[in-house]
Design an enzyme around this catalytic site. Structure first.
Site, short mmCIF file in Angstrom:
data_model
loop_
_atom_site.label_atom_id
_atom_site.label_comp_id
_atom_site.label_asym_id
_atom_site.label_seq_id
_atom_site.Cartn_x
_atom_site.Cartn_y
_atom_site.Cartn_z
N ARG A 119 -0.78 -6.76 -3.85
CA ARG A 119 -0.66 -8.13 -3.34
C ARG A 119 -2.05 -8.63 -2.92
O ARG A 119 -2.98 -7.85 -2.80
CB ARG A 119 0.28 -8.16 -2.13
N THR A 120 -2.17 -9.94 -2.66
CA THR A 120 -3.41 -10.47 -2.07
C THR A 120 -3.23 -10.44 -0.56
O THR A 120 -2.24 -10.98 -0.05
CB THR A 120 -3.65 -11.91 -2.57
N GLU A 155 -6.01 -2.10 14.87
CA GLU A 155 -5.89 -2.58 16.25
C GLU A 155 -6.60 -1.61 17.20
O GLU A 155 -6.73 -0.43 16.92
CB GLU A 155 -4.41 -2.67 16.67
N SER A 208 0.14 -7.63 6.39
CA SER A 208 0.75 -8.39 5.28
C SER A 208 2.13 -8.88 5.69
O SER A 208 2.49 -8.87 6.86
CB SER A 208 0.88 -7.46 4.06
N SER A 267 0.84 -1.22 0.00
CA SER A 267 0.00 0.00 0.00
C SER A 267 0.86 1.26 0.00
O SER A 267 1.75 1.40 0.84
CB SER A 267 -0.86 0.05 1.27
N1 LIG Z 1 -2.64 -3.61 11.27
C1 LIG Z 1 -2.38 -2.40 10.75
N2 LIG Z 1 -2.17 -2.30 9.42
C2 LIG Z 1 -1.93 -1.10 8.91
N3 LIG Z 1 -1.69 -0.75 7.62
C3 LIG Z 1 -1.49 0.56 7.63
I1 LIG Z 1 -1.10 1.62 5.89
N4 LIG Z 1 -1.57 1.10 8.86
C4 LIG Z 1 -1.85 0.06 9.69
C5 LIG Z 1 -2.08 -0.05 11.10
O1 LIG Z 1 -2.05 0.91 11.87
N5 LIG Z 1 -2.33 -1.31 11.57
#
Ligand SMILES: Nc1nc2[nH]c(I)nc2c(=O)[nH]1
Length: 262
Positions: free
Chosen positions: A83-84, A184, A203, A31
């Protein structure tokens, strides 16, 4: 068809579409990393993943969903855009299919990138962090059967040292994968801190395990795009998170373009 057969079929299809080019390294751009992929150079080939056996269309239309073959210095790279994710519910084999396809295509090194939350307030959104180790909280594994794979030095200390030669300011962190797709709670981030995690994401750990099972050397790079829940007191907003990632990812593209040819 076994997962290995599917990876072989996807690698053969890739070879056909890239004129049989030999690839040395694979990168999975997570991402917010898509702009970094452009810094690696103009691809000779760009193939829709959905055209390859075992891959599906991107979860979010327009967000990646292709794989590029691009020359980076002396090395030829397979660059997976997107990605998956485990939270898509397509199973662990689908999550690690890209890594297994790259291994079947002959690459020896994989670079796993992601956007994530950071627990260290020094890591403002847009800070890149080298992954030194991981904690897999998905309660699953891509490995089937009594194959007791060793995971020490899973995130290659050699490749981390190489990155620090290029950018000595790079910090290291322990990446914790949650199943997601929800973020979370502050209490869970307290737990992460208590167990030694400093980065949280959805991921990477399952892909890294599959990469080690395939004998690949692994480099993990996180882009902190937000402070983990409860640290800033602000609610998490996914759009802001992706914006921060994009702004920093082109800097990370320069790092990757420097490190890959070495
Ligand atoms: N688990 C989790 N995944 C994420 N991906 C991203 I961009 N920010 C976060 C985050 O704060 N926690």
């Amino acid at each position: 068809m076994t997962t290995a057969d599917l990876a072989r079929a996807a690698a053969d299809a890739l070879s056909e579409r890239t004129g049989g080019a030999a690839h040395d390294v694979a990168l999975v751009m997570g991402s917010g990393w898509l702009p970094a992929a452009d810094a690696l150079g103009t691809p000779d080939h760009e193939i829709a993943l959905a055209d390859l056996p075992g891959f599906s269309a991107p979860a979010v239309a327009g967000h990646g969903g292709t794989v590029r073959s691009v020359q980076v210095g002396e090395r030829r790279a397979l660059v997976f855009l997107g990605r998956t994710h485990f939270y898509e519910g397509k199973g662990v084999a689908a999550v690690v299919h890209g890594v297994r396809t790259a291994a079947a295509a002959g690459v020896r090194t994989v670079v796993l990138t992601n956007g994530c939350g950071g627990l260290d307030p020094r890591w403002a959104p847009g800070t890149p962090v080298l992954i030194s180790d991981h904690i897999n909280l998905t309660a699953t594994s891509p490995i089937e059967g009594a194959n007791f794979v060793d995971l020490t030095d899973l995130y290659s200390s050699r490749l981390r040292a190489l990155c620090r030669e290029v950018d000595p300011s790079l910090d290291e962190g322990v990446y914790v994968q949650f199943p997601g797709p929800h973020y979370e709670t502050p209490a869970e981030i307290g737990m992460v801190r208590a167990i030694g995690g400093t980065l949280v994401g959805m991921s990477t750990t399952l892909e890294a395990i599959a990469a080690r099972e395939a004998g690949l050397e692994v480099l993990g790079l996180s882009l902190v795009t937000n402070l983990a829940a409860g640290i800033s007191g602000e609610p998490l907003n996914h759009e802001e998170v992706l914006e921060a990632g994009k702004a920093a990812a082109s800097r990370m593209g320069a790092l990757l373009a420097d490190v890959i040819p070495r």
